[in-house]
Motif scaffolding. Structure first.
Motif, PDB file in Angstrom:
ATOM      1  N   THR A  61     -25.615  16.336  -1.053  1.00 37.57           N
ATOM      2  CA  THR A  61     -24.242  16.162  -0.552  1.00 37.57           C
ATOM      3  C   THR A  61     -24.270  15.222   0.645  1.00 37.57           C
ATOM      4  OG1 THR A  61     -24.401  18.013   0.997  1.00 37.57           O
ATOM      5  CG2 THR A  61     -23.609  18.517  -1.224  1.00 37.57           C
ATOM      6  N   ARG A  62     -23.110  14.798   1.030  1.00 37.45           N
ATOM      7  CA  ARG A  62     -23.065  13.875   2.175  1.00 37.45           C
ATOM      8  C   ARG A  62     -21.732  14.015   2.895  1.00 37.45           C
ATOM      9  NH1 ARG A  62     -18.412  11.554   0.809  1.00 37.45           N
ATOM     10  NH2 ARG A  62     -18.424   9.954  -0.759  1.00 37.45           N
ATOM     11  N   VAL A  63     -21.717  13.474   4.113  1.00 40.15           N
ATOM     12  CA  VAL A  63     -20.454  13.256   4.804  1.00 40.15           C
ATOM     13  C   VAL A  63     -20.474  11.780   5.138  1.00 40.15           C
ATOM     14  CG1 VAL A  63     -21.304  13.827   7.150  1.00 40.15           C
ATOM     15  CG2 VAL A  63     -18.891  14.088   6.617  1.00 40.15           C
ATOM     16  N   SER A  64     -19.349  11.111   4.952  1.00 43.05           N
ATOM     17  CA  SER A  64     -19.403   9.655   5.146  1.00 43.05           C
ATOM     18  C   SER A  64     -18.207   9.163   5.925  1.00 43.05           C
ATOM     19  CB  SER A  64     -19.515   8.947   3.801  1.00 43.05           C
ATOM     20  OG  SER A  64     -18.840   9.646   2.822  1.00 43.05           O
ATOM     21  N   PRO A  65     -18.227   9.462   7.199  1.00 42.59           N
ATOM     22  CA  PRO A  65     -17.091   9.066   8.031  1.00 42.59           C
ATOM     23  C   PRO A  65     -17.062   7.574   8.350  1.00 42.59           C
ATOM     24  CG  PRO A  65     -18.767  10.147   9.359  1.00 42.59           C
ATOM     25  CD  PRO A  65     -19.252  10.178   7.951  1.00 42.59           C
ATOM     26  N   SER A  66     -15.874   7.117   8.661  1.00 42.80           N
ATOM     27  CA  SER A  66     -15.720   5.747   9.155  1.00 42.80           C
ATOM     28  C   SER A  66     -15.748   5.812  10.672  1.00 42.80           C
ATOM     29  CB  SER A  66     -14.395   5.169   8.686  1.00 42.80           C
ATOM     30  OG  SER A  66     -14.384   5.162   7.284  1.00 42.80           O
ATOM     31  N   PRO A  67     -16.482   4.918  11.298  1.00 43.24           N
ATOM     32  CA  PRO A  67     -16.622   5.003  12.765  1.00 43.24           C
ATOM     33  C   PRO A  67     -15.378   4.511  13.492  1.00 43.24           C
ATOM     34  CG  PRO A  67     -17.878   3.148  11.897  1.00 43.24           C
ATOM     35  CD  PRO A  67     -17.218   3.795  10.718  1.00 43.24           C
ATOM     36  N   ASN A  97     -22.714   6.115   7.218  1.00 40.50           N
ATOM     37  CA  ASN A  97     -21.772   5.484   8.133  1.00 40.50           C
ATOM     38  C   ASN A  97     -20.967   4.436   7.372  1.00 40.50           C
ATOM     39  OD1 ASN A  97     -20.521   4.432  10.370  1.00 40.50           O
ATOM     40  ND2 ASN A  97     -22.363   3.412  11.170  1.00 40.50           N
ATOM     41  N   GLU A  98     -19.700   4.715   7.128  1.00 43.35           N
ATOM     42  CA  GLU A  98     -18.883   3.820   6.291  1.00 43.35           C
ATOM     43  C   GLU A  98     -18.103   2.844   7.174  1.00 43.35           C
ATOM     44  OE1 GLU A  98     -16.866   5.912   3.116  1.00 43.35           O
ATOM     45  OE2 GLU A  98     -18.827   6.133   2.182  1.00 43.35           O
ATOM     46  N   ASP A  99     -18.792   1.837   7.607  1.00 46.01           N
ATOM     47  CA  ASP A  99     -18.202   0.896   8.562  1.00 46.01           C
ATOM     48  C   ASP A  99     -17.752  -0.394   7.893  1.00 46.01           C
ATOM     49  OD1 ASP A  99     -20.720   0.063   7.919  1.00 46.01           O
ATOM     50  OD2 ASP A  99     -21.288  -0.552   9.942  1.00 46.01           O
ATOM     51  N   THR A 258     -15.006  -3.048  -0.402  1.00 46.69           N
ATOM     52  CA  THR A 258     -13.989  -2.041  -0.081  1.00 46.69           C
ATOM     53  C   THR A 258     -14.642  -0.673  -0.206  1.00 46.69           C
ATOM     54  OG1 THR A 258     -13.355  -1.989  -2.391  1.00 46.69           O
ATOM     55  CG2 THR A 258     -12.065  -3.423  -0.937  1.00 46.69           C
ATOM     56  N   TYR A 259     -13.959   0.337   0.306  1.00 46.61           N
ATOM     57  CA  TYR A 259     -14.454   1.717   0.186  1.00 46.61           C
ATOM     58  C   TYR A 259     -14.747   2.049  -1.273  1.00 46.61           C
ATOM     59  CZ  TYR A 259     -14.212   6.724  -0.514  1.00 46.61           C
ATOM     60  OH  TYR A 259     -14.494   8.005  -0.927  1.00 46.61           O
ATOM     61  N   HIS A 260     -13.822   1.604  -2.167  1.00 50.15           N
ATOM     62  CA  HIS A 260     -13.942   1.973  -3.586  1.00 50.15           C
ATOM     63  C   HIS A 260     -15.309   1.588  -4.148  1.00 50.15           C
ATOM     64  CE1 HIS A 260      -9.718   2.649  -3.128  1.00 50.15           C
ATOM     65  NE2 HIS A 260      -9.485   1.363  -2.870  1.00 50.15           N
ATOM     66  N   VAL A 275     -19.623  14.843  -4.306  1.00 49.78           N
ATOM     67  CA  VAL A 275     -18.876  14.042  -3.342  1.00 49.78           C
ATOM     68  C   VAL A 275     -17.779  14.927  -2.745  1.00 49.78           C
ATOM     69  CG1 VAL A 275     -17.305  12.080  -3.081  1.00 49.78           C
ATOM     70  CG2 VAL A 275     -19.327  11.872  -4.534  1.00 49.78           C
ATOM     71  N   THR A 276     -17.970  15.341  -1.503  1.00 54.64           N
ATOM     72  CA  THR A 276     -16.942  16.138  -0.822  1.00 54.64           C
ATOM     73  C   THR A 276     -16.141  15.177   0.049  1.00 54.64           C
ATOM     74  OG1 THR A 276     -18.704  16.553   0.763  1.00 54.64           O
ATOM     75  CG2 THR A 276     -18.122  18.367  -0.668  1.00 54.64           C
ATOM     76  N   ARG A 277     -14.869  15.098  -0.176  1.00 56.19           N
ATOM     77  CA  ARG A 277     -14.056  14.168   0.629  1.00 56.19           C
ATOM     78  C   ARG A 277     -12.620  14.653   0.680  1.00 56.19           C
ATOM     79  NH1 ARG A 277     -13.546   8.935  -3.469  1.00 56.19           N
ATOM     80  NH2 ARG A 277     -12.378  10.021  -5.101  1.00 56.19           N
ATOM     81  N   GLY A 278     -11.865  14.069   1.597  1.00 53.10           N
ATOM     82  CA  GLY A 278     -10.473  14.472   1.790  1.00 53.10           C
ATOM     83  C   GLY A 278      -9.635  14.189   0.546  1.00 53.10           C
ATOM     84  N   ASP A 279      -8.623  15.029   0.304  1.00 49.79           N
ATOM     85  CA  ASP A 279      -7.845  14.839  -0.920  1.00 49.79           C
ATOM     86  C   ASP A 279      -6.894  13.649  -0.856  1.00 49.79           C
ATOM     87  OD1 ASP A 279      -5.777  15.811   0.596  1.00 49.79           O
ATOM     88  OD2 ASP A 279      -5.450  17.636  -0.590  1.00 49.79           O
ATOM     89  N   GLU A 280      -6.914  12.920   0.274  1.00 54.57           N
ATOM     90  CA  GLU A 280      -6.129  11.679   0.292  1.00 54.57           C
ATOM     91  C   GLU A 280      -6.736  10.661  -0.677  1.00 54.57           C
ATOM     92  OE1 GLU A 280      -7.941  12.741   2.854  1.00 54.57           O
ATOM     93  OE2 GLU A 280      -8.925  11.106   3.927  1.00 54.57           O
ATOM     94  N   TRP A 281      -7.966  10.943  -1.125  1.00 51.89           N
ATOM     95  CA  TRP A 281      -8.624  10.040  -2.073  1.00 51.89           C
ATOM     96  C   TRP A 281      -8.345  10.407  -3.527  1.00 51.89           C
ATOM     97  CZ3 TRP A 281      -9.830   5.665  -0.122  1.00 51.89           C
ATOM     98  CH2 TRP A 281     -10.244   5.585   1.204  1.00 51.89           C
ATOM     99  N   LEU A 282      -7.654  11.507  -3.733  1.00 50.99           N
ATOM    100  CA  LEU A 282      -7.373  11.952  -5.100  1.00 50.99           C
ATOM    101  C   LEU A 282      -6.627  10.876  -5.911  1.00 50.99           C
ATOM    102  CD1 LEU A 282      -8.114  14.487  -6.681  1.00 50.99           C
ATOM    103  CD2 LEU A 282      -5.967  15.509  -5.951  1.00 50.99           C
TER     104      LEU A 282
HETATM  105  N1  GLU Z   1     -15.134   6.859   4.786  1.00 51.04           N
HETATM  106  C1  GLU Z   1     -14.146   7.672   4.131  1.00 51.04           C
HETATM  107  C2  GLU Z   1     -13.133   8.103   5.146  1.00 51.04           C
HETATM  108  O1  GLU Z   1     -13.416   8.070   6.338  1.00 51.04           O
HETATM  109  C3  GLU Z   1     -14.773   8.910   3.548  1.00 51.04           C
HETATM  110  C4  GLU Z   1     -14.441   9.167   2.143  1.00 51.04           C
HETATM  111  C5  GLU Z   1     -15.631   9.806   1.446  1.00 51.04           C
HETATM  112  O2  GLU Z   1     -16.153  10.786   1.982  1.00 51.04           O
HETATM  113  O3  GLU Z   1     -16.016   9.330   0.395  1.00 51.04           O
HETATM  114  O4  GLU Z   1     -12.057   8.504   4.773  1.00 51.04           O
END
Ligand code: GLU
Length: 571
Positions: A61-67, A97-99, A258-260, A275-282
């Motif tokens: 699993t991962r967490v992938s925040p944008s800085p 790190n999703e920069d 892009t993020y995609h 892939v655990t992520r916010g549901d704004e990506w649904l």
């Molecule tokens: N970098 C994305 C964000 O900050 C994270 C989405 C993901 O975890 O795939 O919203």
């Protein structure tokens, strides 16, 4: 159970990992365009598969925040969930790190996130978590801006296979297309017949390059707007959504993905299983599935997490970075919330059974709780500070006074330097002041967070008492010089700090009988004697502590000591 459930979905529902490359079209022209745009790819796709081999663990699993220069409490929530799912099942949890959003990037933002997550005691196995942000782990770089050549290798391959194409539309042209679509009632965007570069020849592409035109690379989507696709989400089960038909941008004009694209490539190469992520990506999930198929990858399991919300007016809304200080974890650090309380609170949101478990196992490490995804809330969970306060209060109440003092001092050194200094100078006094009535039957539960220390300690130190006194409203009229004299002469003479509470109370009552101290309505005034011992106690509080709120007065007085009291009663 959670992971078993995940495995179950994998077997029954998962979109077939068998790649459908039916739309793949490796023509000479596509290959030539790919070679023109990316003449020297850094890697072949086979090489990448070898550099990032399959892992031996069953869950990653991962967490992938944008800085963004800010650690959102929602990111910690996602990190905690992902870490628990991995480590409860012998897996790996990493931070990426999703920069890729060049506009949003801020200096030191990555370390703010890593340090913040680590401060919660959440163990990150891999990521840019080494000294000076260096990588730890074999699946790096874990920072997207350092992975440019990798993304380009995939984009090049997609172009060669006709799955992506360069698009040279400028802003004015895009605006015209959108306006046309709006007028004719069509969905706006670049797709199908609205995308002139989708069908461009090698010569046209060459011409645009020679003319110095800028381009983005778009997915050549074969989606059908009238088609519904069935997707699986770990907590929502099977969901039906409109197929993606947009030729979404994969590579920006700057060459940055892009993020995609970036997340699909990275989650594949880093061998993410969940892939655990916010549901704004649904809403973009169908696109991500399409991309995964176009790239020939196996689709990981997606867990779309509902956001943390707060009540506002009559309704609920997402915690907002701009409006809500508590969206930023720094708020909780500054307030001095104990980390264990925050963790317990978040686990309680993730799994409604956690609270009962905690009651049965008050001292157990939260890591022994068998967390699953089964009870994850489907709609936004309320981030309820009152609830958090009650959990935090329980944690601080359980600390010994020594622990409260040492952890409180550690907090104050960072967030209330003046208080820290006084706590260091008056070690014994501080201990005794903090200890008032702790762990007694009355259990006053005075502390919820370390920032409550100041309010509870300030009248014990001469330095802060003076400040309080100067800022306090004028003393009520009923505290006349005669009253002060009575306190010092009649009361202090017979006052003995060794007295137990009952004796102390009797003495206070006698004083009330001897003198005409009274209160009329809300106002303190000299006047008719009402015989209220509470009035006397309040006068003492005001004189001794410059406050109407103190810990238990009997013990507060013992800690202050006779000498200090005599002085304060006169001055
Ligand atoms: N970098 C994305 C964000 O900050 C994270 C989405 C993901 O975890 O795939 O919203």
């Amino acid at each position: 159970m959670g992971i078993l459930r995940i495995a179950f979905y994998h077997q029954i529902h998962m979109i077939s990992p068998i790649i459908s490359l039916s739309h793949s079209l490796m023509t000479d022209s596509n290959l030539a365009i790919a070679n023109l745009l990316f003449p020297n790819p850094s890697y072949t796709l086979e090489e990448l598969e070898n550099i990032y081999p399959n892992r031996t663990v069953s869950i990653v699993t991962r967490v992938s925040p944008s800085p963004t220069g800010f650690l959102h409490i929602g990111t910690v929530y996602t990190a905690l969930l992902s870490e628990r799912l991995a480590h409860l099942n012998g897996g790996v949890f990493y931070l990426r790190n999703e920069d890729t959003d060049d506009k949003r990037e801020i200096e030191n933002a990555a370390s703010t996130i890593v340090n913040g997550i680590q401060k919660f005691g959440i163990t990150i196995d891999e990521g840019a978590i080494g000294p000076d942000g260096s990588d730890i782990g074999k699946y790096g770089p874990y920072t997207q801006s350092k992975r440019g050549p990798i993304y380009q290798s995939y984009v090049r391959d997609m172009i060669a296979r006709g799955m992506a194409y360069p698009c040279f539309l400028d802003e004015a042209e895009t605006t015209t297309i959108r306006a046309e679509q709006t007028v004719s009632g069509q969905p706006t965007g670049i797709y199908g017949s609205y995308s002139p570069w989708r069908v461009a020849t090698l010569e046209e592409v060459q011409g645009a390059i020679v003319a110095g035109k800028k381009y983005v690379v778009r997915l050549r989507s074969h989606g059908n707007p009238s088609k519904r696709v069935k997707l699986v989400d770990e907590i929502r089960g099977e969901i039906e959504m409109q197929d993606n038909f947009m030729d979404t941008v994969l590579l920006k004009q700057t060459g940055i993905p892009t993020y995609h694209l970036a997340h699909v490539v990275d989650d594949h190469l880093m061998r993410t299983t969940h892939v655990t992520r916010g549901d704004e990506w649904l809403p973009s999930y169908p696109l991500h599935v399409q991309l995964t198929e176009a790239l020939g990858f196996t689709l990981p399991q997606y867990i779309h997490i509902s956001p943390l919300m707060k009540t506002d007016g009559g309704g609920k809304r997402k915690l907002s970075k701009r409006k809500d200080p508590e969206a930023n974890v720094e708020y909780f650090f500054e307030q001095g919330y104990i980390i264990e309380a925050l963790i317990d609170y978040m686990l309680g949101i993730m799994d409604s059974r956690y609270e009962a478990w905690r009651l049965e196992n008050p001292t157990a490490d939260y890591r022994s709780y068998p967390l699953t995804t089964e009870k994850l809330p489907l709609s936004g969970a309320l981030f309820d500070i009152t609830k958090l306060d009650s959990i935090a209060n329980n944690f601080l109440t359980k600390l010994s006074t020594e622990e409260l003092q040492s952890q409180g001092l550690e907090w104050a050194r960072k967030y209330d330097k003046e208080l820290a200094k006084l706590m260091e100078v008056y070690l014994d006094l501080t201990y005794r002041a903090l200890d008032i009535e702790r762990h007694t039957e009355k259990d006053p539960r005075r502390f919820t967070k370390f920032s409550d220390l100041r309010g509870q300690l300030q009248f014990f130190y001469t330095e802060t008492f003076e400040t309080m006194k100067n800022a306090a409203p004028a003393l009520p009229e009923c505290i006349t010089p005669e009253v002060r004299q009575a306190f010092v002469e009649d009361y202090m003479k017979s006052y003995d700090p060794a007295m137990e509470r009952e004796e102390w109370f009797e003495q206070l009552k006698n004083l009330a009988h001897m003198h005409k101290f009274a209160r009329t309505g809300e106002e303190w005034k000299t006047g008719e004697y009402l015989g209220k011992v509470g009035d006397i106690a309040m006068m003492l509080r005001l004189l001794l502590c410059a406050s109407t709120k103190t810990p238990d007065l009997c013990y507060t007085m013992k800690v202050l000591g006779k000498e200090v009291m005599e002085k304060r009663l006169w001055e």
